[in-house]
Design a protein around this motif. Structure first.
Motif, PDB file in Angstrom:
ATOM      1  N   GLY A 328       0.823  -1.197   0.000  1.00  0.00           N
ATOM      2  CA  GLY A 328       0.000   0.000   0.000  1.00  0.00           C
ATOM      3  C   GLY A 328       0.859   1.250   0.000  1.00  0.00           C
ATOM      4  N   VAL A 329       0.529   2.188  -0.866  1.00  0.00           N
ATOM      5  CA  VAL A 329       1.255   3.458  -0.962  1.00  0.00           C
ATOM      6  C   VAL A 329       0.279   4.585  -0.652  1.00  0.00           C
ATOM      7  CG1 VAL A 329       2.589   4.995  -2.458  1.00  0.00           C
ATOM      8  CG2 VAL A 329       2.807   2.503  -2.707  1.00  0.00           C
ATOM      9  N   ALA A 330       0.661   5.468   0.258  1.00  0.00           N
ATOM     10  CA  ALA A 330      -0.217   6.576   0.641  1.00  0.00           C
ATOM     11  C   ALA A 330       0.616   7.652   1.316  1.00  0.00           C
ATOM     12  CB  ALA A 330      -1.321   6.090   1.588  1.00  0.00           C
ATOM     13  N   CYS A 331       0.010   8.808   1.544  1.00  0.00           N
ATOM     14  CA  CYS A 331       0.709   9.847   2.298  1.00  0.00           C
ATOM     15  C   CYS A 331       0.725   9.448   3.774  1.00  0.00           C
ATOM     16  CB  CYS A 331       0.068  11.212   2.088  1.00  0.00           C
ATOM     17  SG  CYS A 331      -1.636  11.355   2.632  1.00  0.00           S
ATOM     18  N   LEU A 332       1.600  10.050   4.539  1.00  0.00           N
ATOM     19  CA  LEU A 332       1.822   9.624   5.919  1.00  0.00           C
ATOM     20  C   LEU A 332       0.577   9.714   6.788  1.00  0.00           C
ATOM     21  CD1 LEU A 332       5.362  10.970   6.868  1.00  0.00           C
ATOM     22  CD2 LEU A 332       4.581   8.601   6.928  1.00  0.00           C
ATOM     23  N   SER A 333      -0.299  10.658   6.507  1.00  0.00           N
ATOM     24  CA  SER A 333      -1.458  10.846   7.379  1.00  0.00           C
ATOM     25  C   SER A 333      -2.454   9.700   7.290  1.00  0.00           C
ATOM     26  CB  SER A 333      -2.164  12.167   7.049  1.00  0.00           C
ATOM     27  OG  SER A 333      -2.667  12.152   5.733  1.00  0.00           O
ATOM     28  N   ALA A 334      -2.373   8.879   6.240  1.00  0.00           N
ATOM     29  CA  ALA A 334      -3.347   7.791   6.063  1.00  0.00           C
ATOM     30  C   ALA A 334      -2.698   6.416   6.004  1.00  0.00           C
ATOM     31  CB  ALA A 334      -4.156   8.023   4.785  1.00  0.00           C
ATOM     32  N   LEU A 335      -1.384   6.348   6.109  1.00  0.00           N
ATOM     33  CA  LEU A 335      -0.663   5.111   5.823  1.00  0.00           C
ATOM     34  C   LEU A 335      -0.968   3.994   6.814  1.00  0.00           C
ATOM     35  CD1 LEU A 335       1.431   4.151   3.712  1.00  0.00           C
ATOM     36  CD2 LEU A 335       3.208   4.715   5.371  1.00  0.00           C
ATOM     37  N   VAL A 336      -0.917   4.290   8.101  1.00  0.00           N
ATOM     38  CA  VAL A 336      -1.089   3.251   9.113  1.00  0.00           C
ATOM     39  C   VAL A 336      -2.513   2.705   9.117  1.00  0.00           C
ATOM     40  CG1 VAL A 336      -1.154   2.832  11.604  1.00  0.00           C
ATOM     41  CG2 VAL A 336       0.800   3.996  10.586  1.00  0.00           C
ATOM     42  N   GLN A 337      -3.501   3.584   8.959  1.00  0.00           N
ATOM     43  CA  GLN A 337      -4.888   3.114   8.941  1.00  0.00           C
ATOM     44  C   GLN A 337      -5.120   2.141   7.789  1.00  0.00           C
ATOM     45  OE1 GLN A 337      -3.999   6.233   9.795  1.00  0.00           O
ATOM     46  NE2 GLN A 337      -4.639   5.921  11.915  1.00  0.00           N
ATOM     47  N   GLY A 338      -4.517   2.424   6.632  1.00  0.00           N
ATOM     48  CA  GLY A 338      -4.629   1.505   5.508  1.00  0.00           C
ATOM     49  C   GLY A 338      -3.957   0.174   5.799  1.00  0.00           C
ATOM     50  N   GLY A 339      -2.797   0.218   6.440  1.00  0.00           N
ATOM     51  CA  GLY A 339      -2.102  -1.016   6.803  1.00  0.00           C
ATOM     52  C   GLY A 339      -2.896  -1.855   7.776  1.00  0.00           C
ATOM     53  N   TRP A 340      -3.525  -1.208   8.751  1.00  0.00           N
ATOM     54  CA  TRP A 340      -4.351  -1.935   9.716  1.00  0.00           C
ATOM     55  C   TRP A 340      -5.577  -2.549   9.045  1.00  0.00           C
ATOM     56  CZ3 TRP A 340      -4.057   1.922  14.405  1.00  0.00           C
ATOM     57  CH2 TRP A 340      -3.030   1.496  15.263  1.00  0.00           C
ATOM     58  N   GLU A 341      -6.151  -1.835   8.081  1.00  0.00           N
ATOM     59  CA  GLU A 341      -7.317  -2.383   7.382  1.00  0.00           C
ATOM     60  C   GLU A 341      -6.930  -3.623   6.581  1.00  0.00           C
ATOM     61  OE1 GLU A 341     -10.814  -1.138   4.171  1.00  0.00           O
ATOM     62  OE2 GLU A 341      -9.431   0.387   4.927  1.00  0.00           O
ATOM     63  N   LEU A 342      -5.783  -3.578   5.925  1.00  0.00           N
ATOM     64  CA  LEU A 342      -5.313  -4.751   5.193  1.00  0.00           C
ATOM     65  C   LEU A 342      -5.089  -5.921   6.144  1.00  0.00           C
ATOM     66  CD1 LEU A 342      -2.805  -2.980   2.782  1.00  0.00           C
ATOM     67  CD2 LEU A 342      -4.879  -4.192   2.087  1.00  0.00           C
ATOM     68  N   LYS A 343      -4.496  -5.650   7.300  1.00  0.00           N
ATOM     69  CA  LYS A 343      -4.255  -6.700   8.288  1.00  0.00           C
ATOM     70  C   LYS A 343      -5.569  -7.285   8.789  1.00  0.00           C
ATOM     71  CE  LYS A 343      -2.044  -9.132  11.412  1.00  0.00           C
ATOM     72  NZ  LYS A 343      -1.218 -10.306  11.046  1.00  0.00           N
ATOM     73  N   ARG A 344      -6.550  -6.422   9.042  1.00  0.00           N
ATOM     74  CA  ARG A 344      -7.845  -6.893   9.544  1.00  0.00           C
ATOM     75  C   ARG A 344      -8.527  -7.817   8.539  1.00  0.00           C
ATOM     76  NH1 ARG A 344     -12.758  -4.564   9.048  1.00  0.00           N
ATOM     77  NH2 ARG A 344     -11.876  -2.579   8.357  1.00  0.00           N
ATOM     78  N   ASN A 345      -8.249  -7.611   7.260  1.00  0.00           N
ATOM     79  CA  ASN A 345      -8.828  -8.453   6.218  1.00  0.00           C
ATOM     80  C   ASN A 345      -7.903  -9.600   5.808  1.00  0.00           C
ATOM     81  OD1 ASN A 345     -11.497  -7.197   5.362  1.00  0.00           O
ATOM     82  ND2 ASN A 345     -10.167  -5.403   5.294  1.00  0.00           N
ATOM     83  N   ASN A 346      -6.891  -9.862   6.654  1.00  0.00           N
ATOM     84  CA  ASN A 346      -5.969 -10.990   6.437  1.00  0.00           C
ATOM     85  C   ASN A 346      -5.248 -10.910   5.097  1.00  0.00           C
ATOM     86  OD1 ASN A 346      -6.609 -12.312   8.941  1.00  0.00           O
ATOM     87  ND2 ASN A 346      -8.538 -12.975   8.013  1.00  0.00           N
ATOM     88  N   ILE A 347      -4.864  -9.700   4.720  1.00  0.00           N
ATOM     89  CA  ILE A 347      -4.135  -9.492   3.469  1.00  0.00           C
ATOM     90  C   ILE A 347      -2.670  -9.238   3.807  1.00  0.00           C
ATOM     91  CG2 ILE A 347      -3.938  -8.081   1.391  1.00  0.00           C
ATOM     92  CD1 ILE A 347      -6.902  -7.281   1.861  1.00  0.00           C
ATOM     93  N   PRO A 348      -1.750 -10.124   3.415  1.00  0.00           N
ATOM     94  CA  PRO A 348      -0.326  -9.887   3.680  1.00  0.00           C
ATOM     95  C   PRO A 348       0.112  -8.585   3.014  1.00  0.00           C
ATOM     96  CG  PRO A 348      -0.710 -12.145   2.967  1.00  0.00           C
ATOM     97  CD  PRO A 348      -1.983 -11.393   2.716  1.00  0.00           C
ATOM     98  N   ALA A 349       0.652  -7.669   3.790  1.00  0.00           N
ATOM     99  CA  ALA A 349       0.887  -6.330   3.249  1.00  0.00           C
ATOM    100  C   ALA A 349       2.195  -5.727   3.731  1.00  0.00           C
ATOM    101  CB  ALA A 349      -0.272  -5.410   3.625  1.00  0.00           C
ATOM    102  N   GLN A 350       2.664  -4.785   2.953  1.00  0.00           N
ATOM    103  CA  GLN A 350       3.749  -3.879   3.304  1.00  0.00           C
ATOM    104  C   GLN A 350       3.281  -2.480   2.913  1.00  0.00           C
ATOM    105  OE1 GLN A 350       7.496  -5.374   4.309  1.00  0.00           O
ATOM    106  NE2 GLN A 350       5.586  -6.010   5.259  1.00  0.00           N
ATOM    107  N   CYS A 351       3.982  -1.464   3.380  1.00  0.00           N
ATOM    108  CA  CYS A 351       3.572  -0.110   3.010  1.00  0.00           C
ATOM    109  C   CYS A 351       4.785   0.753   2.698  1.00  0.00           C
ATOM    110  CB  CYS A 351       2.719   0.533   4.100  1.00  0.00           C
ATOM    111  SG  CYS A 351       3.475   0.590   5.729  1.00  0.00           S
ATOM    112  N   VAL A 352       4.574   1.698   1.794  1.00  0.00           N
ATOM    113  CA  VAL A 352       5.603   2.666   1.411  1.00  0.00           C
ATOM    114  C   VAL A 352       4.943   4.042   1.398  1.00  0.00           C
ATOM    115  CG1 VAL A 352       7.193   3.448  -0.389  1.00  0.00           C
ATOM    116  CG2 VAL A 352       6.853   0.995  -0.005  1.00  0.00           C
ATOM    117  N   PRO A 353       5.444   4.994   2.168  1.00  0.00           N
ATOM    118  CA  PRO A 353       4.841   6.332   2.154  1.00  0.00           C
ATOM    119  C   PRO A 353       5.243   7.121   0.917  1.00  0.00           C
ATOM    120  CG  PRO A 353       6.716   6.289   3.640  1.00  0.00           C
ATOM    121  CD  PRO A 353       6.525   4.874   3.158  1.00  0.00           C
ATOM    122  N   LEU A 354       4.351   7.967   0.458  1.00  0.00           N
ATOM    123  CA  LEU A 354       4.721   8.933  -0.567  1.00  0.00           C
ATOM    124  C   LEU A 354       5.796   9.856  -0.004  1.00  0.00           C
ATOM    125  CD1 LEU A 354       1.177   9.956  -1.863  1.00  0.00           C
ATOM    126  CD2 LEU A 354       2.874   8.616  -3.124  1.00  0.00           C
TER     127      LEU A 354
END
Length: 383
Positions: A328-354
């Protein structure tokens, strides 16, 4: 051009400056938490295992939840306490409906913008400097967080915390909260020293722009404090470490990019719309999305553009499909919430900030194409 709020490549490439800095600072945060927060994290983890409330996660993730709770309480605790009446449940549902009903999103956002400011943001509220004294105060914060929509994922996690702390004596509750707030105080001061050069204009932007966001649905995501940016930096680093093994074991990988990375406007973009997002067709060689698509073709990962607030559950692996890892790629203000949503849906994820924010809808009157650090993306995707 001066950054709107933050800039990760402010003094050279982010791969050689920001990422080594956040790695070192995250290590320091976790070391600092060893004595004060780690014992609480271990007890909380045993509680979750004992009641089979969730698949156990790493202790570092729980420590981050402690820290996140402390920062959110300091930033929004007094605001939540000042709200005497609000349609909390309905407002929380609006945050969910805008994801599941994209056609209605523009109308829902207008309603949310009005309701957020009318019900959830009393005027003249100061930051909270003391820890919550009762479980009821913490419950009110969690209810408020969920109603905003922007802190929905945070609220999901703290509902379990309420169950854990509710089973303890009042003295234990106060002791835990005192430690959390003390740790948050240290983090706020230390993060500004260590990571502050990457967030030079956050406070100025908030002071200048507060009135402009008064009735907008994105007021909380755009008006976050400087320490919340530093918090999300550490959160993204901890998440990437915690989810790494699951991600690298996936057969297929997809990088989800925000629309603000396109060089062309929404109307001019030649991308093909699909159920899961927009597939780049390579219409412009200068477009950052197309450039990443070409890298993906060489290194065996797919690139998709997704609108803001997309329902990320669409990316969960269906029965019989090959396992899919998502970046998941996003600006810093939304990055962690997106990562948590992916985790909650059992989606193996990594994140990179803009490297910085710049979209027209949320941040800049004209908007400009945003970008990320390609070296870091390649490292994350493991190419």
């Amino acid at each position: 051009m001066n950054p709107i709020t933050y800039k990760l490549n402010i003094d050279g490439s982010a791969a050689s400056t920001y990422y080594p800095a956040i790695t070192a600072f995250t290590n320091e945060v976790l070391e600092r938490a060893e004595e004060s927060l780690m014992p609480i994290a271990k007890k909380y983890r045993l509680f979750l295992i004992g009641y089979n409330l969730e698949e156990p996660r790493t202790l570092e993730e729980y420590i981050y939840e402690f820290l996140n709770l402390g920062i959110l309480w300091k930033a929004y605790g007094n605001t939540a306490m000042a709200v005497t009446f609000a349609p909390f449940r309905f407002m929380a549902c609006l945050g969910e409906w805008r994801k599941t009903h994209p056609r209605w999103k523009p109308f829902i956002d207008i309603v949310r913008g009005f309701m957020l400011s009318f019900f959830l943001v009393p005027s003249s509220i100061r930051r909270t400097e003391t820890a919550p004294q009762t479980l009821n105060e913490l419950e009110r914060l969690v209810t408020w967080l969920e109603a905003t929509g922007d802190f929905r994922e945070d609220a999901f996690r703290y509902i379990r915390w309420l169950g854990y702390l509710g089973a303890k004596q009042e003295l234990y509750f106060r002791n835990v909260m005192d430690k959390i707030i003390s740790f948050a105080d240290w983090f706020e001061q230390e993060s500004e020293k260590r990571m502050g050069k990457y967030t030079p204009n956050v406070s100025d932007f908030v002071n200048r722009s507060s009135s402009r966001y008064r009735w907008r649905e994105d007021r909380f995501s755009c008006l976050r404090s400087r320490v919340e940016y530093h918090l999300n930096m550490v959160g993204a680093e901890i998440m990437n470490r915690a989810y790494r093994n699951d991600f690298v074991s996936c057969t297929n990988r997809t990088v989800l990019l925000p629309g603000c990375m396109r060089i062309r406007s929404v109307e001019e973009c030649k991308g093909i719309k699909t159920l899961k997002g927009i597939r780049c067709t390579g219409c412009n060689t200068q477009c950052h999305v197309n450039q990443l698509r070409e890298i993906g073709k060489r290194h065996h990962f797919e690139v998709m553009v997704i609108p803001h607030s997309t329902n990320l559950n669409l990316w969960s692996t269906k029965w019989g499909d090959s396992t899919l890892g998502v970046v998941g790629v996003a600006c810093l203000s939304a990055l962690v919430q997106g990562g948590w949503e992916l985790k909650r849906n059992n989606i193996p994820a990594q994140c990179v900030p803009l490297n910085e924010c710049g979209c027209k809808k949320h941040w800049h009157k004209d908007g400009f194409p945003t970008h990320l650090d390609v070296r870091e993306l390649k490292r994350i995707v493991a190419v």
